[in-house]
Design a protein around this motif. Structure first.
Motif, PDB file in Angstrom:
ATOM      1  N   HIS A   1       0.866  -1.353  -0.060  1.00 52.57           N
ATOM      2  CA  HIS A   1      -0.019   0.060   0.036  1.00 52.57           C
ATOM      3  C   HIS A   1       0.935   1.076  -0.029  1.00 52.57           C
ATOM      4  CE1 HIS A   1      -4.129  -1.569   0.026  1.00 52.57           C
ATOM      5  NE2 HIS A   1      -3.546  -2.065   1.128  1.00 52.57           N
TER       6      HIS A   1
ATOM      7  N   ASN B   1       0.713   4.012  -3.191  1.00 48.22           N
ATOM      8  CA  ASN B   1       0.141   5.294  -2.865  1.00 48.22           C
ATOM      9  C   ASN B   1       1.081   6.311  -3.555  1.00 48.22           C
ATOM     10  OD1 ASN B   1      -1.762   4.554  -1.439  1.00 48.22           O
ATOM     11  ND2 ASN B   1      -0.916   5.079   0.608  1.00 48.22           N
ATOM     12  N   ASP B   2       2.472   5.936  -3.296  1.00 49.35           N
ATOM     13  CA  ASP B   2       3.516   6.731  -4.204  1.00 49.35           C
ATOM     14  C   ASP B   2       3.099   7.030  -5.586  1.00 49.35           C
ATOM     15  OD1 ASP B   2       4.857   7.541  -1.888  1.00 49.35           O
ATOM     16  OD2 ASP B   2       6.394   6.055  -2.142  1.00 49.35           O
TER      17      ASP B   2
ATOM     18  N   SER C   1      -4.723   2.862   1.902  1.00 52.25           N
ATOM     19  CA  SER C   1      -4.854   3.061   0.305  1.00 52.25           C
ATOM     20  C   SER C   1      -5.255   4.478  -0.031  1.00 52.25           C
ATOM     21  CB  SER C   1      -5.533   2.033  -0.489  1.00 52.25           C
ATOM     22  OG  SER C   1      -5.034   2.191  -1.968  1.00 52.25           O
ATOM     23  N   VAL C   2      -4.319   5.048  -0.789  1.00 50.36           N
ATOM     24  CA  VAL C   2      -4.929   6.665  -1.438  1.00 50.36           C
ATOM     25  C   VAL C   2      -5.349   6.273  -2.930  1.00 50.36           C
ATOM     26  CG1 VAL C   2      -4.013   7.761   0.284  1.00 50.36           C
ATOM     27  CG2 VAL C   2      -2.630   7.351  -1.692  1.00 50.36           C
ATOM     28  N   VAL C   3      -5.078   5.123  -3.440  1.00 50.23           N
ATOM     29  CA  VAL C   3      -5.377   4.821  -4.829  1.00 50.23           C
ATOM     30  C   VAL C   3      -6.676   5.060  -5.215  1.00 50.23           C
ATOM     31  CG1 VAL C   3      -5.366   3.084  -6.544  1.00 50.23           C
ATOM     32  CG2 VAL C   3      -3.671   2.998  -4.974  1.00 50.23           C
TER      33      VAL C   3
ATOM     34  N   ASP D   1       1.175  11.951  -1.211  1.00 55.06           N
ATOM     35  CA  ASP D   1       0.302  11.155  -0.146  1.00 55.06           C
ATOM     36  C   ASP D   1       1.318  11.616   1.070  1.00 55.06           C
ATOM     37  OD1 ASP D   1       2.767   9.835  -1.607  1.00 55.06           O
ATOM     38  OD2 ASP D   1       2.589   8.341  -0.104  1.00 55.06           O
TER      39      ASP D   1
ATOM     40  N   THR E   1       3.171  10.985   4.128  1.00 59.46           N
ATOM     41  CA  THR E   1       3.866   9.733   4.874  1.00 59.46           C
ATOM     42  C   THR E   1       4.569  10.178   6.032  1.00 59.46           C
ATOM     43  OG1 THR E   1       5.559   9.967   3.042  1.00 59.46           O
ATOM     44  CG2 THR E   1       3.551   8.579   2.735  1.00 59.46           C
TER      45      THR E   1
ATOM     46  N   SER F   1       0.077   8.014   5.954  1.00 61.23           N
ATOM     47  CA  SER F   1      -0.206   7.192   4.657  1.00 61.23           C
ATOM     48  C   SER F   1      -1.821   6.547   4.936  1.00 61.23           C
ATOM     49  CB  SER F   1       0.418   5.852   4.608  1.00 61.23           C
ATOM     50  OG  SER F   1       1.925   6.084   4.437  1.00 61.23           O
TER      51      SER F   1
ATOM     52  N   MET G   1      -4.327  11.704   1.602  1.00 57.58           N
ATOM     53  CA  MET G   1      -3.749  12.516   0.315  1.00 57.58           C
ATOM     54  C   MET G   1      -3.839  13.962   0.527  1.00 57.58           C
ATOM     55  SD  MET G   1      -2.319  11.634  -2.854  1.00 57.58           S
ATOM     56  CE  MET G   1      -2.864  10.478  -3.966  1.00 57.58           C
TER      57      MET G   1
END
Length: 328
Positions: free
Chosen positions: A67, A71-72, A199-201, A217, A219, A268, A271
């Protein structure tokens, strides 16, 4: 385990058999003796690459690592495609632990429609605990590339979900016994389960179809670190309302109990987005079930201001993440 590469039978049963092929772009994937992956891209598409060593936790490290890397990629506007995976194990690691890591990796890959394309697994004395290092591979149209250097004065700064999700989850798992002396078991379980939001997908997929200039994102270094990086990378100022930064009460309570600053805590799952119409994008995200808040604006000049009611102060340069304090 004996120091060196994994024995072939163990590699097959506890690594290769745990991963599946699911992306048509991957023409050659992991196999015994196969050192390289082969990936095919379409016309006008570019690779997006990201590298991450996961050192902040050993709890559910497989799923967590995927994840973080995905995210990156998503923050750059890319579609996460797969990972190259390096796992370094200590001699006292059990095969069952390795298999559990791989199941976590594969579980996250399945959620995100990614796949393990290759990597290396080794037992060594140079690490104190199992270490996973990933290179994430994504793809996107060349004209859609996003960077943190593209924020424009006047744009809204928006934050999705809540800050401190990752740090709260890790801290609650690592310090569970200590926290149970102060909080009900249900409260601690809720905090531990914040990793479900990592997850920020999903928000990245929605945002990249909006009129945005940058995504980042949040982090290591937390929201203060991310704000500094976004402002510094684009050479803009910021005017941010602290009271509008979204945070869960569980994060506030866990941080207070452990002496941590939630604004400098690994986040994380959240976003940061620069958009022309942040309020419109926030509404679009909320319609998809993703909380989002506009917390301020990018401004002319270099002043990065934090407002808290009538009090104002300037944002400091990034500091060491608060999560590391729990290991001291």
């Amino acid at each position: 385990m004996k120091i060196g590469k994994l024995p072939e039978p163990m590699l097959i049963r506890s690594v290769l058999k745990e991963v599946e092929h699911r992306r048509d772009e991957v023409l050659v994937g992991p196999a015994v003796g196969q050192d390289c992956a082969v990936v095919e891209l379409g016309e006008g598409e570019v690779f997006v690459l990201s590298s991450d060593p996961i050192t902040g936790t050993t709890k559910d490290i497989g799923r967590h690592s995927v994840h973080i890397t995905a995210n990156d990629l998503a923050a750059s506007g890319a579609d996460p495609l797969g990972i190259m995976l390096t796992i370094l194990l200590t001699p006292d690691t059990q095969e069952g632990e390795l298999k559990e890591m791989m199941r976590g990796v594969e579980s996250a890959c399945k959620e995100l429609n990614m796949e393990v394309m290759g990597g290396h697994t080794e037992i060594t004395q140079v690490v104190k605990q199992p270490l996973i290092s990933l290179t994430g591979v994504g793809k996107m149209k060349k004209e859609k590339i996003l960077t943190t250097a593209s924020v424009k004065p006047g744009q809204d700064i928006l934050i999705t979900k809540w800050i401190g999700l990752e740090g709260t989850s890790v801290a609650a798992k690592e310090k569970e016994e200590e926290l149970l002396k102060k909080f009900a078991p249900s409260f601690v379980e809720t905090a531990k389960d914040f990793d479900q939001y990592l997850s920020v997908v999903p928000e990245a997929k929605i945002a990249r179809d909006w009129n945005i200039s940058a995504m980042h994102d949040i982090t290591e270094g937390g929201v203060f670190g991310a704000l500094w990086e976004m402002g510094s990378g684009s050479g803009v100022g910021l005017d941010i309302d602290l009271k509008k930064i979204p945070i869960r009460q569980e994060t506030v309570e866990v941080c207070e109990a452990l002496g941590l600053n939630p604004y400098i805590l690994m986040s994380s799952g959240s976003m940061m987005i620069a958009a022309d119409d942040g309020y419109g994008l926030a509404e679009k995200l909320k319609q998809a079930g993703i909380p989002a808040s506009v917390v301020g604006k990018a401004t002319e000049g270099k002043d990065r201001i934090l407002r808290n009611g009538e009090d104002t102060r300037y944002l400091d340069k990034p500091q060491s993440d608060e999560l590391y304090k729990i290991y001291q």
